[in-house]
Design a protein around this motif. Structure first.
Motif, PDB file in Angstrom:
ATOM      1  N   SER A  14    -133.778 -56.579  58.476  1.00  0.00           N
ATOM      2  CA  SER A  14    -134.162 -58.005  59.075  1.00  0.00           C
ATOM      3  C   SER A  14    -133.554 -58.897  57.828  1.00  0.00           C
ATOM      4  CB  SER A  14    -135.601 -58.446  58.866  1.00  0.00           C
ATOM      5  OG  SER A  14    -136.297 -57.707  57.486  1.00  0.00           O
ATOM      6  N   SER A  15    -133.153 -58.455  56.591  1.00  0.00           N
ATOM      7  CA  SER A  15    -132.497 -59.291  55.566  1.00  0.00           C
ATOM      8  C   SER A  15    -131.109 -59.468  55.884  1.00  0.00           C
ATOM      9  CB  SER A  15    -132.849 -58.605  54.244  1.00  0.00           C
ATOM     10  OG  SER A  15    -132.460 -57.164  54.162  1.00  0.00           O
ATOM     11  N   SER A  19    -129.988 -63.205  56.177  1.00  0.00           N
ATOM     12  CA  SER A  19    -128.795 -63.928  55.568  1.00  0.00           C
ATOM     13  C   SER A  19    -127.782 -64.483  56.002  1.00  0.00           C
ATOM     14  CB  SER A  19    -128.206 -62.951  54.577  1.00  0.00           C
ATOM     15  OG  SER A  19    -129.358 -62.396  53.838  1.00  0.00           O
ATOM     16  N   PHE A  20    -127.478 -63.719  57.463  1.00  0.00           N
ATOM     17  CA  PHE A  20    -126.288 -64.175  58.331  1.00  0.00           C
ATOM     18  C   PHE A  20    -126.717 -65.455  58.815  1.00  0.00           C
ATOM     19  CE2 PHE A  20    -124.055 -60.441  57.367  1.00  0.00           C
ATOM     20  CZ  PHE A  20    -122.950 -60.722  57.871  1.00  0.00           C
ATOM     21  N   LYS A  21    -128.019 -65.530  59.319  1.00  0.00           N
ATOM     22  CA  LYS A  21    -128.430 -66.916  60.080  1.00  0.00           C
ATOM     23  C   LYS A  21    -128.426 -67.986  59.020  1.00  0.00           C
ATOM     24  CE  LYS A  21    -130.966 -64.990  64.293  1.00  0.00           C
ATOM     25  NZ  LYS A  21    -131.987 -64.904  64.756  1.00  0.00           N
ATOM     26  N   ALA A  24    -124.682 -68.915  58.414  1.00  0.00           N
ATOM     27  CA  ALA A  24    -124.219 -69.799  59.830  1.00  0.00           C
ATOM     28  C   ALA A  24    -124.684 -70.984  60.114  1.00  0.00           C
ATOM     29  CB  ALA A  24    -124.608 -68.699  60.920  1.00  0.00           C
ATOM     30  N   GLN A  25    -125.940 -71.287  59.902  1.00  0.00           N
ATOM     31  CA  GLN A  25    -126.565 -72.499  59.996  1.00  0.00           C
ATOM     32  C   GLN A  25    -126.256 -73.259  61.239  1.00  0.00           C
ATOM     33  OE1 GLN A  25    -125.424 -74.952  56.611  1.00  0.00           O
ATOM     34  NE2 GLN A  25    -127.286 -74.087  55.323  1.00  0.00           N
ATOM     35  N   ASN A  26    -126.411 -72.460  62.259  1.00  0.00           N
ATOM     36  CA  ASN A  26    -126.412 -72.678  63.665  1.00  0.00           C
ATOM     37  C   ASN A  26    -124.924 -73.293  64.002  1.00  0.00           C
ATOM     38  OD1 ASN A  26    -128.869 -72.410  64.320  1.00  0.00           O
ATOM     39  ND2 ASN A  26    -129.502 -74.544  63.464  1.00  0.00           N
ATOM     40  N   LYS A  27    -123.865 -73.227  63.046  1.00  0.00           N
ATOM     41  CA  LYS A  27    -122.652 -73.450  63.329  1.00  0.00           C
ATOM     42  C   LYS A  27    -121.752 -72.267  64.177  1.00  0.00           C
ATOM     43  CE  LYS A  27    -122.186 -76.368  59.247  1.00  0.00           C
ATOM     44  NZ  LYS A  27    -122.051 -76.029  57.848  1.00  0.00           N
ATOM     45  N   VAL A  28    -122.349 -71.052  63.723  1.00  0.00           N
ATOM     46  CA  VAL A  28    -121.810 -70.036  64.224  1.00  0.00           C
ATOM     47  C   VAL A  28    -123.156 -69.220  64.964  1.00  0.00           C
ATOM     48  CG1 VAL A  28    -120.950 -67.684  63.590  1.00  0.00           C
ATOM     49  CG2 VAL A  28    -120.152 -69.640  62.602  1.00  0.00           C
ATOM     50  N   LYS A  29    -122.697 -68.720  66.105  1.00  0.00           N
ATOM     51  CA  LYS A  29    -123.741 -67.876  66.744  1.00  0.00           C
ATOM     52  C   LYS A  29    -123.835 -66.539  66.388  1.00  0.00           C
ATOM     53  CE  LYS A  29    -125.478 -66.652  71.379  1.00  0.00           C
ATOM     54  NZ  LYS A  29    -125.019 -66.184  72.797  1.00  0.00           N
ATOM     55  N   ILE A  30    -125.157 -66.069  65.885  1.00  0.00           N
ATOM     56  CA  ILE A  30    -125.479 -64.763  65.294  1.00  0.00           C
ATOM     57  C   ILE A  30    -126.284 -64.127  66.375  1.00  0.00           C
ATOM     58  CG2 ILE A  30    -126.515 -63.426  63.447  1.00  0.00           C
ATOM     59  CD1 ILE A  30    -124.233 -65.053  62.488  1.00  0.00           C
ATOM     60  N   GLU A  31    -125.883 -62.954  66.957  1.00  0.00           N
ATOM     61  CA  GLU A  31    -126.464 -62.161  67.868  1.00  0.00           C
ATOM     62  C   GLU A  31    -126.813 -60.781  67.248  1.00  0.00           C
ATOM     63  OE1 GLU A  31    -126.808 -62.432  72.566  1.00  0.00           O
ATOM     64  OE2 GLU A  31    -124.762 -62.330  71.719  1.00  0.00           O
ATOM     65  N   VAL A  32    -128.186 -60.335  67.626  1.00  0.00           N
ATOM     66  CA  VAL A  32    -128.334 -59.213  66.891  1.00  0.00           C
ATOM     67  C   VAL A  32    -128.621 -58.177  68.327  1.00  0.00           C
ATOM     68  CG1 VAL A  32    -130.090 -57.530  66.001  1.00  0.00           C
ATOM     69  CG2 VAL A  32    -129.547 -60.036  65.163  1.00  0.00           C
ATOM     70  N   PHE A 205    -116.792 -63.575  55.205  1.00  0.00           N
ATOM     71  CA  PHE A 205    -116.603 -62.543  56.621  1.00  0.00           C
ATOM     72  C   PHE A 205    -116.921 -63.733  57.661  1.00  0.00           C
ATOM     73  CE2 PHE A 205    -118.231 -60.023  59.908  1.00  0.00           C
ATOM     74  CZ  PHE A 205    -117.253 -59.186  60.301  1.00  0.00           C
ATOM     75  N   ILE A 206    -117.624 -64.501  57.795  1.00  0.00           N
ATOM     76  CA  ILE A 206    -117.962 -65.413  58.940  1.00  0.00           C
ATOM     77  C   ILE A 206    -116.509 -66.282  59.004  1.00  0.00           C
ATOM     78  CG2 ILE A 206    -119.345 -67.586  59.880  1.00  0.00           C
ATOM     79  CD1 ILE A 206    -121.712 -65.847  58.717  1.00  0.00           C
ATOM     80  N   ASP A 207    -116.052 -66.836  57.878  1.00  0.00           N
ATOM     81  CA  ASP A 207    -115.019 -67.689  57.808  1.00  0.00           C
ATOM     82  C   ASP A 207    -113.497 -67.083  57.879  1.00  0.00           C
ATOM     83  OD1 ASP A 207    -116.568 -69.630  57.192  1.00  0.00           O
ATOM     84  OD2 ASP A 207    -116.279 -69.819  55.200  1.00  0.00           O
TER      85      ASP A 207
END
Length: 208
Positions: A14-15, A19-21, A24-32, A205-207
């Motif tokens: 969960s952590s 952290s990724f969410k 990402a702040q809704n600019k990038v889609k984080i899927e689990v 990493f996201i960037d």
């Protein structure tokens, strides 16, 4: 862009997700997910890992086709993957926690117990420790040498090719705490528990 965190039931992630969410702040889609079709079509993968080397490998293998899917993602499609803690350790050929267990074999090497020098050093190595940057790495952009990160582990990854090592830390001896090889990235420490600097690594990493 999509970033997929592989949920293969290897302990509480969960952590990592939070952290990724947050970054990402809704600019990038984080899927689990552990859905193979979603992993195949995503842009980047995060492979977390908590527990023992053997339990994590067993959990990956228990999901039919997941190991092949990850192999294809990393080795053939050459898309970015970040392994965290045991997620990094599984890059190795073999691990010796609990019993000798075959790893993913992405970065040749082995995972062995940290030498605690006859009890002089407590295991697990737990808490904040400084990292020594040994080569320029895209995920360490805007991270200074000797920064502190949060660790929880008793085993260390020993890669054969020292060029894959991007950072080390000192605990009993100098051991590997981050690797980078082409599109494969890994941290032994937990960026999701390493405060602002950890979030910076996640952002890097996201960037990519």
């Amino acid at each position: 862009m999509n970033v997929t965190i592989v949920d293969y039931k290897s302990g509480n992630i969960s952590s990592v997700i939070n952290s990724f969410k947050e970054v990402a702040q809704n600019k990038v889609k984080i899927e689990v997910t552990s859905d193979l079709s979603k992993i195949k079509s995503t842009d980047k993968v995060v492979l977390p890992g908590q527990g023992s080397f053997k339990s994590c490998v067993d959990a990956l293998q228990s999901i039919n086709g997941l190991v092949d899917c990850l192999n294809d993602f990393v080795m053939n499609k050459k898309k970015p993957l970040l392994g965290i803690c045991v997620g990094l350790q599984m890059f190795a050929d073999v691990g010796y926690e609990e019993s000798e267990t075959k790893g993913l074999g992405w970065i040749p090497g082995k995972v062995t117990k940290i030498d605690n020098q006859d009890g002089k050093y407590k295991l697990p190595h737990i808490g904040w420790n400084q990292i020594n940057l040994v080569k320029e790495s895209k995920i360490f952009k805007d991270i200074k040498d000797k920064s502190h990160m949060y660790f929880v582990h008793s085993y260390e990854f020993v890669p054969i090719d020292k060029n894959s090592i991007s950072a080390t830390t000192d605990y009993s001896s100098k051991h590997v705490c981050a690797v980078e090889k082409n599109n494969i990235y890994g941290t032994q420490f937990h960026p999701e528990k390493s405060d602002k600097l950890g979030l910076q690594i996640i952002k890097n990493f996201i960037d990519l």
